[in-house]
Design an enzyme around this catalytic site. Structure first.
Site, PDB file in Angstrom:
ATOM      1  N   LYS A 112       0.831  -1.220   0.000  1.00 33.37           N
ATOM      2  CA  LYS A 112       0.000   0.000   0.000  1.00 33.37           C
ATOM      3  C   LYS A 112       0.859   1.261   0.000  1.00 33.37           C
ATOM      4  O   LYS A 112       0.452   2.289  -0.531  1.00 33.37           O
ATOM      5  CB  LYS A 112      -0.996  -0.043   1.146  1.00 33.37           C
ATOM      6  N   ASP A 174      -3.905   0.037   7.686  1.00 31.19           N
ATOM      7  CA  ASP A 174      -4.172  -1.285   7.113  1.00 31.19           C
ATOM      8  C   ASP A 174      -3.833  -2.264   8.234  1.00 31.19           C
ATOM      9  O   ASP A 174      -2.701  -2.710   8.368  1.00 31.19           O
ATOM     10  CB  ASP A 174      -3.267  -1.487   5.882  1.00 31.19           C
ATOM     11  N   CYS A 227      -8.009  -7.272   5.775  1.00 29.97           N
ATOM     12  CA  CYS A 227      -8.243  -8.281   4.726  1.00 29.97           C
ATOM     13  C   CYS A 227      -9.025  -9.435   5.348  1.00 29.97           C
ATOM     14  O   CYS A 227      -8.661 -10.586   5.164  1.00 29.97           O
ATOM     15  CB  CYS A 227      -6.951  -8.706   4.062  1.00 29.97           C
TER      16      CYS A 227
HETATM   17  N1  SAM Z   1      -0.063  -2.586   4.513  1.00 26.65           N
HETATM   18  C1  SAM Z   1       0.780  -3.731   4.276  1.00 26.65           C
HETATM   19  C2  SAM Z   1       0.933  -3.930   2.780  1.00 26.65           C
HETATM   20  O1  SAM Z   1       0.130  -3.447   2.019  1.00 26.65           O
HETATM   21  O2  SAM Z   1       1.932  -4.558   2.370  1.00 26.65           O
HETATM   22  C3  SAM Z   1       0.232  -4.963   4.965  1.00 26.65           C
HETATM   23  C4  SAM Z   1       0.054  -4.754   6.438  1.00 26.65           C
HETATM   24  S1  SAM Z   1      -0.459  -6.183   7.307  1.00 26.65           S
HETATM   25  C5  SAM Z   1      -2.122  -6.288   6.896  1.00 26.65           C
HETATM   26  C6  SAM Z   1      -0.507  -5.606   8.946  1.00 26.65           C
HETATM   27  C7  SAM Z   1       0.819  -5.178   9.532  1.00 26.65           C
HETATM   28  O3  SAM Z   1       0.563  -4.804  10.905  1.00 26.65           O
HETATM   29  C8  SAM Z   1       1.887  -6.250   9.580  1.00 26.65           C
HETATM   30  O4  SAM Z   1       3.032  -5.803   8.891  1.00 26.65           O
HETATM   31  C9  SAM Z   1       2.199  -6.432  11.060  1.00 26.65           C
HETATM   32  O5  SAM Z   1       3.577  -6.585  11.333  1.00 26.65           O
HETATM   33  C10 SAM Z   1       1.684  -5.133  11.671  1.00 26.65           C
HETATM   34  N2  SAM Z   1       1.271  -5.286  13.087  1.00 26.65           N
HETATM   35  C11 SAM Z   1       0.979  -6.423  13.774  1.00 26.65           C
HETATM   36  N3  SAM Z   1       0.685  -6.133  15.041  1.00 26.65           N
HETATM   37  C12 SAM Z   1       0.801  -4.805  15.184  1.00 26.65           C
HETATM   38  C13 SAM Z   1       0.642  -3.908  16.287  1.00 26.65           C
HETATM   39  N4  SAM Z   1       0.305  -4.333  17.482  1.00 26.65           N
HETATM   40  N5  SAM Z   1       0.859  -2.600  16.060  1.00 26.65           N
HETATM   41  C14 SAM Z   1       1.204  -2.166  14.831  1.00 26.65           C
HETATM   42  N6  SAM Z   1       1.363  -2.958  13.758  1.00 26.65           N
HETATM   43  C15 SAM Z   1       1.163  -4.253  13.939  1.00 26.65           C
END
Ligand code: SAM
Length: 435
Positions: A112, A174, A227
């Site tokens: 994104k 996201d 997602c």
């Molecule tokens: N936006 C990314 C893309 O388009 O490539 C995908 C993001 S993925 C859906 C969600 C992200 O949130 C992951 O990279 C994960 O490491 C991060 N995440 C997980 N737990 C989290 C937390 N407590 N606070 C912030 N980010 C977190």
């Protein structure tokens, strides 16, 4: 586990459930995003030697047929990024205006952020944040391969909100989610499927939504996306968020060809987007909101560092006069816009230019890969296909050119650089990228 998932989906989809269930047995649809920040759509097409077909939903996304996309020339040249079609929708819905300050809160592996940087087109600033440091490095290498420049940070969303409070024009959240929408790609998602997990994630997302609000300035826009299909992570979170904050309004979007949100209490669900295999994509939920706040915080900018050696190098090799230069952990970084100040968690402020050791300036690969700087380079050698393949393997090339640093391109597309000395072009392609 499966039963719980299917029972829940049945309540969401009603008469469409059986079709949905059949579609889940099919292979996921494979799509690539065209990085038009590096080359025009037409040019990218000429460098693709496998079957592609344009999608109707996003004109920068193509369906493709290839079993090893990461080994293709278009991938190596940073012209494409494998990204699921519905995953390109959050950035398309947010559509930040050129020149604005945008924050991608959970950015790795980078899809994104790549979409947002293509919309910003080398204007404004994207702060691309990923709380997990290892994943933040993957994000960094993906952006670098595509030649895109962002301020890359690795902060918890709590710290991110403290660092950039009331500063952003646009925020993309996201959020981490239960991932039901990716089930065709990764059926193991159902192994850890439980209501308990969904509720835990819903609580985390609700906390992250409050942090997103902290980041935005008055009049700013927020896209919240997941997602997954779980109502607790989507509609319920949006309604609770709107109830907690009077100044936030839910906006309609102009995207067609997908389902709308599920009915839930007094939520205006028709304003929400829901994608699934029923819409010929994988799963994605998108909500667009606008924020009203009292007053904005004045942005304080990072302190610049000047150094004659670096400035001379930039002037002689790029002829660039107006830019911002920052020194961070012994490396110099360049940005075409001033960057907001930050006290910790910074991985990369803009384009890595190089470093100075014992009075000598050593340029970095990133500098030569950056799309925004491509028009400025004075010394450029366009390689033949044979030379490009040799360069990719890390071999030296031989050419009758004067000594100095050269941007190497293939079909006018930046690859990296070389140092010419007595006719030998020493290979500076990073070892990890060679093949
Ligand atoms: N936006 C990314 C893309 O388009 O490539 C995908 C993001 S993925 C859906 C969600 C992200 O949130 C992951 O990279 C994960 O490491 C991060 N995440 C997980 N737990 C989290 C937390 N407590 N606070 C912030 N980010 C977190």
């Amino acid at each position: 586990m499966d039963t719980l998932f299917y029972d829940r989906l049945k309540t969401y989809l009603g008469s469409e459930f059986e079709t949905f269930k059949e579609l889940l047995k099919k292979e996921p649809i494979k799509t690539i995003f065209f990085n038009t920040n590096k080359a025009s759509e037409e040019k990218i097409k000429t460098l693709i030697d496998f079957k592609i077909e344009k999608s109707a939903l996003n004109n920068m996304v193509y369906y493709y047929e290839h079993d090893n996309i990461g080994k293709t020339m278009a991938y190596d040249l940073g012209l494409i990024y494998p990204q699921e079609l519905s995953a390109t929708m959050p950035a398309k819905v947010l559509s930040p205006k050129k020149g604005s300050l945008v924050i991608d809160m959970c950015a790795a592996p980078g899809g994104k952020s790549i979409d947002l940087l293509n919309i910003l087109a080398d204007t404004g600033t994207l702060i691309s944040n990923e709380h997990d440091f290892k994943r933040a490095k993957v994000l960094l290498s993906n952006l670098e391969r595509l030649g895109l420049s962002a301020m890359i940070t690795s902060l918890s969303c709590d710290d991110l909100a403290k660092e950039f409070k009331d500063q952003a024009d646009y925020v993309l959240l996201d959020a981490p989610c239960s991932g039901e929408g990716m089930i065709r790609k990764d059926p193991s998602i159902l192994k850890n499927y439980s209501l308990n997990n969904i509720n835990k994630l819903s609580k985390l997302q609700s906390e992250l939504l409050d942090k997103a609000l902290d980041l935005l300035k008055d009049g700013g826009y927020l896209v919240y996306s997941t997602c997954t299909y779980a109502i607790e992570e989507n509609e319920m979170n949006v309604l609770e968020f709107l109830k907690r904050h009077e100044g936030v309004t839910l906006l309609d979007t102009t995207i067609d060809h997908c389902h709308r949100g599920l009915k839930y209490k007094d939520l205006e669900s028709a304003k929400l987007l829901r994608f699934s295999p029923l819409d010929h994509t994988e799963g994605q939920f998108v909500a667009l909101m606008k924020v009203k706040k009292d007053g904005d915080k004045k942005i304080s900018y990072m302190k610049e560092t000047r150094h004659k050696l670096v400035e001379n190098f930039v002037y002689e090799n790029l002829g660039l006069n107006k830019y911002y230069l920052y020194l961070y952990h012994d490396y110099y970084y360049l940005s075409l816009s001033p960057l907001p100040s930050i006290s910790k968690g910074l991985l990369r402020p803009g384009i890595e230019v190089g470093t100075i050791k014992k009075g000598i300036f050593y340029p970095s690969h990133s500098l030569y890969r950056a799309n925004s700087l491509r028009p400025y380079f004075k010394k450029v050698i366009d390689l033949s296909l044979d030379e490009y393949l040799k360069y990719r393997q890390g071999l030296s090339l031989f050419k009758d050119v004067s000594d100095g640093f050269y941007l190497l391109t293939y079909q006018d597309l930046s690859l990296g650089f070389s140092k010419a000395s007595k006719g030998e072009l020493k290979n500076k392609y990073p070892k990890g990228l060679r093949f």
